[in-house]
Write a protein that holds these residues in place. Sequence first.
Motif, mmCIF file in Angstrom:
data_model
loop_
_atom_site.group_PDB
_atom_site.id
_atom_site.type_symbol
_atom_site.label_atom_id
_atom_site.label_comp_id
_atom_site.label_asym_id
_atom_site.label_seq_id
_atom_site.Cartn_x
_atom_site.Cartn_y
_atom_site.Cartn_z
ATOM 1 N N ILE A 846 -66.790 -15.043 0.269
ATOM 2 C CA ILE A 846 -67.765 -15.862 1.009
ATOM 3 C C ILE A 846 -67.121 -16.477 2.247
ATOM 4 N N ALA A 847 -65.851 -16.908 2.122
ATOM 5 C CA ALA A 847 -65.154 -17.487 3.274
ATOM 6 C C ALA A 847 -65.039 -16.454 4.388
ATOM 7 N N ALA A 848 -64.753 -15.213 4.002
ATOM 8 C CA ALA A 848 -64.664 -14.141 5.005
ATOM 9 C C ALA A 848 -66.036 -13.856 5.610
ATOM 10 N N PHE A 849 -67.078 -13.831 4.788
ATOM 11 C CA PHE A 849 -68.438 -13.592 5.280
ATOM 12 C C PHE A 849 -68.822 -14.653 6.313
ATOM 13 N N MET A 850 -68.524 -15.946 5.989
ATOM 14 C CA MET A 850 -68.928 -17.036 6.874
ATOM 15 C C MET A 850 -68.260 -16.902 8.238
ATOM 16 N N ALA A 851 -67.009 -16.472 8.256
ATOM 17 C CA ALA A 851 -66.266 -16.390 9.523
ATOM 18 C C ALA A 851 -66.420 -15.038 10.212
ATOM 19 N N GLY A 852 -67.150 -14.091 9.576
ATOM 20 C CA GLY A 852 -67.307 -12.762 10.158
ATOM 21 C C GLY A 852 -66.023 -11.955 10.137
ATOM 22 N N LEU A 853 -65.178 -12.201 9.121
ATOM 23 C CA LEU A 853 -63.891 -11.529 9.018
ATOM 24 C C LEU A 853 -63.955 -10.434 7.958
ATOM 25 N N PRO A 854 -63.126 -9.397 8.103
ATOM 26 C CA PRO A 854 -63.079 -8.364 7.061
ATOM 27 C C PRO A 854 -62.386 -8.892 5.810
ATOM 28 N N LEU A 855 -62.672 -8.256 4.682
ATOM 29 C CA LEU A 855 -62.020 -8.635 3.434
ATOM 30 C C LEU A 855 -60.596 -8.094 3.421
ATOM 31 N N PRO A 856 -59.704 -8.752 2.688
ATOM 32 C CA PRO A 856 -58.324 -8.257 2.606
ATOM 33 C C PRO A 856 -58.285 -6.836 2.036
ATOM 34 N N ALA A 857 -57.309 -6.069 2.435
ATOM 35 C CA ALA A 857 -57.165 -4.700 1.936
ATOM 36 C C ALA A 857 -56.938 -4.710 0.436
ATOM 37 N N GLY A 858 -57.632 -3.808 -0.253
ATOM 38 C CA GLY A 858 -57.477 -3.695 -1.695
ATOM 39 C C GLY A 858 -58.193 -4.750 -2.492
ATOM 40 N N HIS A 859 -58.951 -5.622 -1.827
ATOM 41 C CA HIS A 859 -59.659 -6.703 -2.527
ATOM 42 C C HIS A 859 -60.878 -6.143 -3.262
ATOM 43 N N THR A 860 -61.041 -6.536 -4.526
ATOM 44 C CA THR A 860 -62.190 -6.114 -5.321
ATOM 45 C C THR A 860 -63.213 -7.237 -5.336
ATOM 46 N N GLY A 861 -64.376 -6.978 -4.795
ATOM 47 C CA GLY A 861 -65.390 -8.015 -4.693
ATOM 48 C C GLY A 861 -66.223 -8.140 -5.960
ATOM 49 N N PRO A 862 -67.072 -9.169 -6.031
ATOM 50 C CA PRO A 862 -67.939 -9.376 -7.199
ATOM 51 C C PRO A 862 -69.141 -8.440 -7.152
ATOM 52 N N GLN A 863 -69.993 -8.554 -8.181
ATOM 53 C CA GLN A 863 -71.209 -7.725 -8.230
ATOM 54 C C GLN A 863 -72.354 -8.536 -7.637
ATOM 55 N N TRP A 864 -72.512 -8.441 -6.276
ATOM 56 C CA TRP A 864 -73.584 -9.185 -5.620
ATOM 57 C C TRP A 864 -74.949 -8.674 -6.092
ATOM 58 N N LEU A 865 -75.921 -9.560 -6.104
ATOM 59 C CA LEU A 865 -77.235 -9.195 -6.649
ATOM 60 C C LEU A 865 -77.937 -8.162 -5.767
ATOM 61 N N ASP A 866 -77.745 -8.211 -4.451
ATOM 62 C CA ASP A 866 -78.369 -7.188 -3.594
ATOM 63 C C ASP A 866 -77.376 -6.626 -2.583
ATOM 64 N N GLY A 867 -76.137 -6.550 -3.013
ATOM 65 C CA GLY A 867 -75.158 -5.848 -2.203
ATOM 66 C C GLY A 867 -74.369 -6.740 -1.270
ATOM 67 N N GLU A 868 -73.198 -6.203 -0.890
ATOM 68 C CA GLU A 868 -72.264 -6.992 -0.080
ATOM 69 C C GLU A 868 -72.773 -7.224 1.328
ATOM 70 N N GLN A 869 -73.356 -6.211 1.949
ATOM 71 C CA GLN A 869 -73.729 -6.341 3.353
ATOM 72 C C GLN A 869 -74.829 -7.380 3.551
ATOM 73 N N ALA A 870 -75.828 -7.371 2.673
ATOM 74 C CA ALA A 870 -76.915 -8.348 2.797
ATOM 75 C C ALA A 870 -76.380 -9.757 2.579
ATOM 76 N N THR A 871 -75.492 -9.871 1.625
ATOM 77 C CA THR A 871 -74.923 -11.190 1.328
ATOM 78 C C THR A 871 -74.074 -11.665 2.494
ATOM 79 N N ARG A 872 -73.265 -10.774 3.052
ATOM 80 C CA ARG A 872 -72.438 -11.122 4.211
ATOM 81 C C ARG A 872 -73.321 -11.615 5.367
ATOM 82 N N ALA A 873 -74.398 -10.900 5.628
ATOM 83 C CA ALA A 873 -75.271 -11.252 6.751
ATOM 84 C C ALA A 873 -75.876 -12.647 6.557
ATOM 85 N N ARG A 874 -76.261 -12.948 5.321
ATOM 86 C CA ARG A 874 -76.882 -14.270 5.071
ATOM 87 C C ARG A 874 -75.877 -15.383 5.289
ATOM 88 N N TRP A 875 -74.673 -15.199 4.788
ATOM 89 C CA TRP A 875 -73.666 -16.246 4.962
ATOM 90 C C TRP A 875 -73.282 -16.415 6.430
#
Length: 892
Positions: A846-875
């Motif tokens: 979420i911190a990366a989404f808020m700042a518009g930054l990419p996630l760290p390499a090799g980072h495993t994200g959670p199971q977002w309810l409607d996907g990472e991209q939509a969640t990133r855009a909202r934040w």
Amino acid sequence: MTGGRDLRDLFSTNDRSVTAQEAFTNRQAQWDLVADALTEHLRRVTSPGFDVEDLEASRNNVIVLHGVGGIGKTTLSRKLEAALADAGQRPSQWGEPSWPDGRILPVRIDLARSAGTDFEHLVLMVRLALAAHVGRPLPAFDLALRRYWEANHPGEPIEEYLRRGGLTSRFGQVLPEQMQSVLEEVASILALPGVVGSVVGQVTGALVGALRERRQTVRALAGCARLADLLVAEPDLDALSYYPHLLAWEIARLPERKRVTPVVLLDTFEDVGDRTRRDLERLIQRVVWLMPNVLWVITGRGRLQWADEGLQGQLDFTGPEAWPGLAAADTPYTRTPLPTSSGGRQVLVGDFAPEDCDDYLARRLSRDGQPLITGDLRMVITGRSHGLPLYLDLSVMRFLEIRRTGRTPTVGDFDHDFPALISRTLADLTPDERHVLRSVSLLDAFDVSLATQAAGLPHEAPAMRLIERPFVRENPFGLWPYHLHGLICSTIRDADDHTDDRWSRADWQRAAARAFTALGRQWRAGSDRDRLLLTGCLRQGLRLAGDHRLELGWLTDAAWAYISDSVWEPIAPPGTSDRLDTAADALVELLSTLARRQHEHRTRTVDRLTTILDSRLLPVGLEEIALYYRAKAYRDTGHGEAARRGYQQVADNNGRLAAAARRGLAHAARLTGDFPTAHAAAQTLGWEGRHRRVLGDLWWLQGEPERAAAAYLVGRTEAEQHAKAGEAAHNQALRALAVAFYDPRQAADEIDLAHQLLVSLDLRATMINAAIAALLRDAGDPALADRLPALRTEIDASGLTSITPTLELAAAFDQAVRDDQEALAATVTRLREQTRNGDYAYYIDIAAFMAGLPLPAGHTGPQWLDGEQATRARWRGLVTARQYRLRNHQQQ
């Protein structure tokens, strides 16, 4: 101030270097009352409109100083007498009176049974004091008294009676001489023969005739309108009670140089009779009424009931119109001047203040001018005395008794109860009142109904009489308005009782069971929403169950009611120890732990709950509470796996907290980033599982704070409908947090409402959530960073480790809004450290989404309810919206 040698102490030791003195501790408030009342009394009786023969005007010539046995009423009565008689005997701190010297005549009369004072004695004492002070006959009264005496004491000269009663040594033989001179003078006025003039019956008969014929020769006595009627009435005890009217008339017509104002101090009034036998009280009240130019200061254990209309027929003059000053409520304990003009004439003599107790003990026994009782002993005695002078006096005697054995008294010697306090307290109680007193000594507070049930009596009259006693204190604003004087209560409960009707252990056990059952009955009869009643019954019931090893009974349901609203009032009864011996002990520790966790580190909560569970003292139904809240504490301290195991155990048991435990499992799934599982679980939780709050927690993490705020609002509304103040506050604080992401102006109102809901609650985590909401509201303010350290410290001190990542996420939101990449990188580093166990790891996303930054390499994200991209855009949209708002605000 110090009086003379105390003879009991003097004869309690061979050590002549020990000075034993009667110590009088200042009673400034009571002196002020008497002085003010006397000043007002003097003004009233010297005013032109005052008529001593007016038998219909209300009376305000009585002061009542009442209090528990041993409070110092007799000492105070004696000191008042001395101070009124001689200015040199008045303590300097009492100040100078406003009346002239020599015009006040104090007459103290002890009504104690041991003093042998009867009604004749009382009337004679007042007349004798006047005889010695005024130095002249009082013809109207003296003739009536002479007639009464010869009719009721044939062959016994009054001077012999006075000598035998010890009154001659105090007043001399002035009265018999004055009475004889009156007889001779009246006989002379009426021109009666010598032999006839020596017979009182002949004299009074002739005088009555002269009065009714209005002869000029008896004009001096003709001014007393009722004299003739009193002289022809049967000269019995009833008639004697009316003769003081003649005495009052004589006092009123004294010449200026002889003018005097009597102040009669009636002590030990409780020995006059009881509430069912008022014969002597009726006679005394009649005297008080018929002598309105006398100020009466009455000291005793109870209030005077003369202003109670219910006593009509038992006493001659009753009701508030007759005695307006006695109808007012007791004046509260105070060390300031007390009102006397229109009421407050019944005053409870209060306990000594701690400094007065110490002063008393320091001056009672001394050697070479130094206190014999050391400061540490004085402190212990003062603490145990509850300010009761009798306890101080008994402690002094115990001190001397221990010294006689050759041993130096120590602090431990005064962890002691005195059975004498019991006998003094019970002395004038009826058997039923004693029974009620012992029963309510088991309670911290009570009302009439509770006292009656605890005593097992079929009627409330004994309890109603008991609450009028001075050792029963009243707090009209309390749940139960009455409680016993602290020392009386502890002594009756703990001391060896040597009275004839003392209770056995079985008696005490049965009384405890009755009181316990009565408390449960009161709680069940009350409203489900009455937290004050619930906590009051719990505190008293837990102590009774613990002290007397009672079964938990209704306490089980009460404990469930207590935890159901998450309010967490302090619940441990006074004096509770940490030792776990009974189920009640374990329940006290359980409820206390849940309340204290708001003020101590959650690891301590885990330890306490583990100790309770290991004791195996709680029944299975209550063990579930300890298991569930230990799981919550594990979660708060970051021990996710231990929390999940605890929640699962409670859920599998399918008890009362199963729905809450399933909510905990849903939270656990959310913490690990398994949002679909948490969402699916929320659909099955219902109100009992607080499903709206679970959904709100999910929605804002998906970057949908408006949807979360709506869920929290419904959750708050449902909580209010169920009268769950704690749950309503939880939802409101979280709603404020969600709104703060997208609407700072509305967030201010939501935060204010959260604080309002938290005013009467003790919910530390919820208060911290409201504080984080305030940070989010102010995101973009450069000064916000200065507020973070204090909040981090508070979270660390409470052990609420699980809240720390949320605080850091709020910091990340602020840093993203201000585009402070360096600070944001530091925050992400802290988040990575804090989420090392896997819980809240998605905050890095979420911190990366808020700042518009990419996630760290090799980072495993959670199971977002409607996907990472939509969640990133909202934040990211929430951040840019805040930046836009701030730019517009700066431009304006």
